[in-house]
Scaffold this active site. Structure first.
Site, PDB file in Angstrom:
ATOM      1  N   HIS A 309       0.797  -1.009  -0.084  1.00  0.00           N
ATOM      2  CA  HIS A 309      -0.068   0.026  -0.063  1.00  0.00           C
ATOM      3  C   HIS A 309       0.769   1.289  -0.080  1.00  0.00           C
ATOM      4  O   HIS A 309       2.010   1.109   0.620  1.00  0.00           O
ATOM      5  CB  HIS A 309      -0.838  -0.252   1.101  1.00  0.00           C
ATOM      6  CG  HIS A 309      -2.219   1.037   0.998  1.00  0.00           C
ATOM      7  ND1 HIS A 309      -1.902   2.300   1.125  1.00  0.00           N
ATOM      8  CD2 HIS A 309      -3.380   0.745   0.708  1.00  0.00           C
ATOM      9  CE1 HIS A 309      -3.022   2.801   1.214  1.00  0.00           C
ATOM     10  NE2 HIS A 309      -3.914   1.906   0.661  1.00  0.00           N
ATOM     11  N   ASP A 366      -8.050  -5.016  -0.095  1.00  0.00           N
ATOM     12  CA  ASP A 366      -8.497  -6.016  -1.332  1.00  0.00           C
ATOM     13  C   ASP A 366      -8.281  -7.401  -1.187  1.00  0.00           C
ATOM     14  O   ASP A 366      -8.744  -8.250  -1.624  1.00  0.00           O
ATOM     15  CB  ASP A 366      -8.109  -5.438  -2.613  1.00  0.00           C
ATOM     16  CG  ASP A 366      -8.782  -4.171  -3.048  1.00  0.00           C
ATOM     17  OD1 ASP A 366      -9.950  -3.745  -2.551  1.00  0.00           O
ATOM     18  OD2 ASP A 366      -8.153  -3.391  -3.722  1.00  0.00           O
TER      19      ASP A 366
HETATM   20  N1  ACO Z   1       4.251  -7.862  -4.905  1.00  0.00           N
HETATM   21  C1  ACO Z   1       5.576  -7.948  -5.129  1.00  0.00           C
HETATM   22  N2  ACO Z   1       6.431  -6.774  -4.576  1.00  0.00           N
HETATM   23  C2  ACO Z   1       5.764  -5.648  -4.490  1.00  0.00           C
HETATM   24  C3  ACO Z   1       4.313  -5.437  -4.444  1.00  0.00           C
HETATM   25  C4  ACO Z   1       3.778  -6.592  -4.730  1.00  0.00           C
HETATM   26  N3  ACO Z   1       2.179  -6.515  -4.493  1.00  0.00           N
HETATM   27  N4  ACO Z   1       4.095  -4.165  -3.961  1.00  0.00           N
HETATM   28  C5  ACO Z   1       5.260  -3.609  -3.872  1.00  0.00           C
HETATM   29  N5  ACO Z   1       6.490  -4.412  -4.222  1.00  0.00           N
HETATM   30  C6  ACO Z   1       7.700  -4.069  -4.338  1.00  0.00           C
HETATM   31  C7  ACO Z   1       8.207  -3.119  -5.570  1.00  0.00           C
HETATM   32  O1  ACO Z   1       8.414  -4.007  -6.373  1.00  0.00           O
HETATM   33  C8  ACO Z   1       9.067  -2.291  -5.068  1.00  0.00           C
HETATM   34  O2  ACO Z   1      10.471  -3.129  -4.717  1.00  0.00           O
HETATM   35  P1  ACO Z   1      11.883  -2.363  -4.944  1.00  0.00           P
HETATM   36  O3  ACO Z   1      12.053  -1.518  -3.878  1.00  0.00           O
HETATM   37  O4  ACO Z   1      12.771  -3.560  -5.017  1.00  0.00           O
HETATM   38  O5  ACO Z   1      11.699  -2.025  -6.450  1.00  0.00           O
HETATM   39  C9  ACO Z   1       8.666  -1.936  -3.430  1.00  0.00           C
HETATM   40  O6  ACO Z   1       7.985  -3.097  -3.134  1.00  0.00           O
HETATM   41  C10 ACO Z   1       7.904  -0.608  -3.336  1.00  0.00           C
HETATM   42  O7  ACO Z   1       6.826  -0.916  -4.244  1.00  0.00           O
HETATM   43  P2  ACO Z   1       6.332   0.500  -4.991  1.00  0.00           P
HETATM   44  O8  ACO Z   1       5.351  -0.087  -6.485  1.00  0.00           O
HETATM   45  O9  ACO Z   1       7.277   1.501  -5.298  1.00  0.00           O
HETATM   46  O10 ACO Z   1       5.259   1.093  -4.006  1.00  0.00           O
HETATM   47  P3  ACO Z   1       3.946   2.180  -4.331  1.00  0.00           P
HETATM   48  O11 ACO Z   1       3.689   2.652  -2.995  1.00  0.00           O
HETATM   49  O12 ACO Z   1       4.281   2.893  -5.469  1.00  0.00           O
HETATM   50  O13 ACO Z   1       2.585   1.078  -4.654  1.00  0.00           O
HETATM   51  C11 ACO Z   1       0.916  -0.535  -4.675  1.00  0.00           C
HETATM   52  C12 ACO Z   1       1.805   0.621  -3.783  1.00  0.00           C
HETATM   53  C13 ACO Z   1       0.355   0.039  -6.124  1.00  0.00           C
HETATM   54  C14 ACO Z   1      -0.079  -0.857  -3.907  1.00  0.00           C
HETATM   55  C15 ACO Z   1       1.940  -1.633  -4.794  1.00  0.00           C
HETATM   56  O14 ACO Z   1       2.290  -2.297  -3.578  1.00  0.00           O
HETATM   57  C16 ACO Z   1       1.159  -2.800  -5.762  1.00  0.00           C
HETATM   58  O15 ACO Z   1       1.219  -2.680  -6.765  1.00  0.00           O
HETATM   59  N6  ACO Z   1       0.140  -3.768  -4.907  1.00  0.00           N
HETATM   60  C17 ACO Z   1      -0.315  -4.884  -5.785  1.00  0.00           C
HETATM   61  C18 ACO Z   1      -1.751  -4.365  -6.248  1.00  0.00           C
HETATM   62  C19 ACO Z   1      -2.832  -3.841  -5.058  1.00  0.00           C
HETATM   63  O16 ACO Z   1      -3.115  -4.600  -4.124  1.00  0.00           O
HETATM   64  N7  ACO Z   1      -3.279  -2.748  -5.063  1.00  0.00           N
HETATM   65  C20 ACO Z   1      -4.330  -2.219  -4.072  1.00  0.00           C
HETATM   66  C21 ACO Z   1      -4.031  -1.235  -3.245  1.00  0.00           C
HETATM   67  S1  ACO Z   1      -5.164  -0.652  -2.178  1.00  0.00           S
HETATM   68  C22 ACO Z   1      -6.232  -0.040  -2.958  1.00  0.00           C
HETATM   69  O17 ACO Z   1      -6.018   0.770  -3.861  1.00  0.00           O
HETATM   70  C23 ACO Z   1      -7.501   0.273  -2.486  1.00  0.00           C
END
Ligand code: ACO
Length: 430
Positions: A309, A366
């Site tokens: 998140h 979610d």
């Molecule tokens: N699975 C694996 N790796 C992940 C995940 C995941 N679900 N989420 C983040 N990471 C990793 C990224 O690859 C990144 O790794 P790095 O630092 O080695 O490059 C690190 O964790 C940080 O991730 P970001 O994408 O930079 O974090 P951001 O805050 O931009 O994104 C997000 C948050 C979009 C929710 C992300 O965690 C994600 O894509 N999750 C899966 C989709 C999801 O569940 N979305 C619902 C969110 S809640 C809502 O909107 C109601």
């Protein structure tokens, strides 16, 4: 706390005002930065940018706190109802009996939609995704009620209040009809003897010429889910609603943009993706470790949907409530869902894995919601629509606050990195 932050640029020092919110959140006010210095700030994805002050929702991502208008989400989920929470978010306080009666009745009187809107459904393909249909139909409301474009929530209070009640009343009807249409089935017209949630379930699931029996556990679970989704401060879809609304387009159009924004798999669309991911893992033999490894592999696009998140870096309080509700609903309805076993295994594996621990990746709202929706009989492609129905009061409240405060049109700046001053070359010479 100091009243100013000092910024030194090219040998000159500037003082920028410092603000503090009621929960102690601090900000540097850069409103005058460009005028003073010629500089802008750069913050892709707005990770550090406060786009507004707001008195609606407070969340602390480190401590896992979420409050609507000062009330903890745990208490509201346990004691309140979705319509009461909607009132709280939109008007600022919990309603008394008369206020609530009036609010609910006003909504009940507006659940029908114009038959010409009904005809629009025929123009969509049978398997149209209901989120696309919802976004289009919310937008259509602006055309069916054209006199209301640009209305101001203070100066045109009655006009805007009617828009608010219309939206709250009609969105469940439009959503249930989108589902019925995707099934090729006749729609059910709203029955206003039912509560808000019961009416939605009736329109979704009643079969012609048969009685429709409401199941209290289902009604309660859905009510709770909608409360948990009702607002979440400046997330992607809410920021979209504020930004689109800042051009003074109608509330319906701003909400339509919010629905489109929510549809994306990185936002509300994740609840559908979670179930599809769990199904994929189950069909592939239930090997949870394989998928945890895939999620960690930088050469693999796979992410654990429902994990991570932007703001919560410890736990998502909504996910905690939902996990408990999920266990309750499944046991009350006597449903055994193998997806729940896989989800629990996946959560356990990820929470003990260094990759997820270091990056502070936890299950979000979610992760378990899709399992409840399945148990309630909601089809997978309607999961994000459920989120949209829940988020509607939040979008309305945030739009109303933005317009009441006469916030300026949203217009970010950029740092240009393209070519500089090229001379045009006629096509035949290229
Ligand atoms: N699975 C694996 N790796 C992940 C995940 C995941 N679900 N989420 C983040 N990471 C990793 C990224 O690859 C990144 O790794 P790095 O630092 O080695 O490059 C690190 O964790 C940080 O991730 P970001 O994408 O930079 O974090 P951001 O805050 O931009 O994104 C997000 C948050 C979009 C929710 C992300 O965690 C994600 O894509 N999750 C899966 C989709 C999801 O569940 N979305 C619902 C969110 S809640 C809502 O909107 C109601």
């Amino acid at each position: 706390m100091s009243q100013f932050a000092e910024l030194t640029l090219e040998g000159k020092t500037y003082q920028l005002p410092v603000l503090e919110g009621t929960e102690g959140e601090k900000a540097i006010d850069i409103n005058k930065l460009r005028d003073l210095t010629g500089y802008i700030t750069l913050d892709s994805g707005y990770k550090n940018t406060g786009a507004t002050k707001s008195a609606i929702t407070f969340l602390d991502g480190e401590l896992g706190i979420l409050h609507y208008r000062g009330y903890p989400i745990e208490e509201l989920a346990e004691k309140s109802t979705f319509l009461e929470v909607a009132y709280l978010l939109i008007y600022g306080d919990l309603p008394n009996k008369e206020e609530f009666f009036d609010f609910e009745n006003n909504i009940k009187r507006r659940t029908m939609v114009n038959e010409d809107i009904h005809k629009i459904y025929d123009g969509f393909p049978v398997n149209a995704h209901p989120m696309g249909v919802m976004s289009a139909l919310a937008s259509a409301l602006a055309v069916f009620y054209p006199g209301s474009i640009s209305a101001h929530p203070k100066k045109d209070y009655d006009v805007v209040d009617l828009q608010i009640k219309r939206l709250l009343a009609k969105m469940p009807t439009l959503a249930a009809w989108a589902y019925k249409n995707s099934q090729g089935h006749p729609v059910n017209y709203p029955k206003n003897k039912y509560s808000y949630i019961e009416n939605f379930l009736y329109m979704m699931f009643a079969v012609p010429a048969e009685d429709y029996e409401q199941v209290p556990e289902v009604v309660d679970a859905l009510d709770k889910l909608l409360i948990l989704h009702a607002d979440h401060e400046q997330n992607c879809s809410t920021s979209t609603v504020r930004l689109v609304g800042s051009s003074h387009v109608s509330l319906y159009s701003a909400v339509s943009a919010g629905i489109s924004s929510l549809w994306g798999p990185l936002h509300g669309g994740a609840n559908q993706e979670v179930i599809e991911m769990l199904e994929r893992i189950k069909d592939d033999g239930g090997n949870v470790d394989k998928y945890v490894a895939k999620a960690k592999d930088k050469n693999d696009d796979f992410r654990l949907m429902g994990f991570g998140h932007r703001v919560y870096k410890n736990f998502d309080p909504r996910a905690k409530i939902i996990k408990k509700a999920c266990d309750n609903v499944l046991s009350k309805l006597g449903v055994h869902d193998p997806m729940l076993d896989i989800a629990k295994k996946l959560e356990e594996a990820a929470l003990t894995d260094d990759y997820f621990v270091e990056r502070k990746l936890y299950p979000n709202v979610d992760f378990y919601s899709g399992i409840i929706y399945r148990a309630l009989g909601i089809p997978t492609n309607m999961f994000t629509v459920m989120f949209a129905l829940g988020r509607l009061p939040g979008w309305i409240a945030q739009w109303k606050e933005m317009r009441e405060e006469d916030q300026p049109i949203g217009r970010p700046r950029q740092i240009y990195t393209g070519a500089v001053n090229r001379a045009y070359v006629p096509m035949e010479q290229r």
